[in-house]
Scaffold this active site. Sequence first.
Site, PDB file in Angstrom:
ATOM      1  N   SER B  38       0.808  -1.209   0.000  1.00 30.44           N
ATOM      2  CA  SER B  38       0.000   0.000   0.000  1.00 30.44           C
ATOM      3  C   SER B  38       0.847   1.267   0.000  1.00 30.44           C
ATOM      4  O   SER B  38       0.370   2.322  -0.367  1.00 30.44           O
ATOM      5  CB  SER B  38      -0.945   0.012   1.199  1.00 30.44           C
ATOM      6  OG  SER B  38      -0.266   0.387   2.349  1.00 30.44           O
ATOM      7  N   LYS B  87       0.890   4.558   7.013  1.00 27.67           N
ATOM      8  CA  LYS B  87       0.285   5.486   6.053  1.00 27.67           C
ATOM      9  C   LYS B  87       0.977   6.828   6.146  1.00 27.67           C
ATOM     10  O   LYS B  87       1.771   7.086   7.047  1.00 27.67           O
ATOM     11  CB  LYS B  87      -1.205   5.688   6.361  1.00 27.67           C
ATOM     12  CG  LYS B  87      -2.016   4.437   6.374  1.00 27.67           C
ATOM     13  CD  LYS B  87      -2.337   3.961   4.989  1.00 27.67           C
ATOM     14  CE  LYS B  87      -2.970   2.611   5.066  1.00 27.67           C
ATOM     15  NZ  LYS B  87      -2.456   1.638   4.168  1.00 27.67           N
TER      16      LYS B  87
END
Lengths: 167, 166
Positions: B38, B87
Amino acid sequence: MGVLNYMSQWRSLAKEAMDRTAIVAKFLCLLHVTNTYVCSSTLVYGPSMLPTLNVTGDVVLAEHVSHRLGKVGLGDLVLVRSPGDPKKTVTKRVVGMEGDKVSFFVDPMSSDICRTAVVPKGHVWIQGDNAYVSNDSRHFGPVPYGLIQGKVFLRVWPLDSIGFLGE
Amino acid sequence: MATRNVLWNYSKKIFTFGLIGLTASDSLASISVVRGASMSPTFNPSTSGFMGLRTDDCVLVEKTCLVKYKFSHGDVLPSNHKEKHIKRIIALPGDWIGIRHCSDVRRIPEGHCWVEGDNPSSSMDSNSFGPIPLGLVKGRVTHIVWPPQRIGAVEKRIPSDRGQAF
């Protein structure tokens, strides 16, 4: 000879100082680990938990084991990192677990509008015991389970109301 | 009796070491492994590495920023949503952010942040679960420590298409 003597004296002094520092450091580490992983004391004040905890300030013990094992259930008093301000910790009661339907009065002071919400996955619904002045899930919604810091189980101060805090 | 003494000494040493290690990893820095694609251009750039062996990046997670909860745009952080994610912070409290795949613009509430992965095609991020409370943030990723050819600092940046246009 005098210099050597002086050197050895200095060396033993330094060694002792190092030993003492090591002991203090170890003690601080032990304190940190017990505080974050076993149990810690917190001062709780404010009117939001009124019938259960006093306004003036109670010292309570919170254990940090059961929320890691996922054993926090309905009716438990929990320490939660405030979603609005991550530096603050608030004490509330778990009213709904994930998947539960929670009905609540939006503003019990002025109206009796009742709303129902479903707690999403990985979240809990927390409310204060004093619905009139509590800033809780009715305002900021369900909170993620990861924000739970510990489960309050014992009040240690004031001394006359010492005891376990059950349901 | 002697073996018992030795054992006792060893266990005492291990216990002390564990205490110090735990404290350091809680309050200073720790190392964690990045899994998944990701954050693909930044971490784990190739999905299949040398001879089909996948090499996962190890990163250094700095915890001292948790004392004041001061973060800036473009920081990379692992946050806990029961399992850990890594993230990048795109927006902080009070910012306006446009949601991908739809034309909504929303304001980040107080004490929350907007996180996204660097790889928009395979990332589960704030576009799907909304802004997350800063209290869930567990630290800031500062360096890649493994594999050796990729050792280096992780730069702060905001993806060009997610600039502060609002």
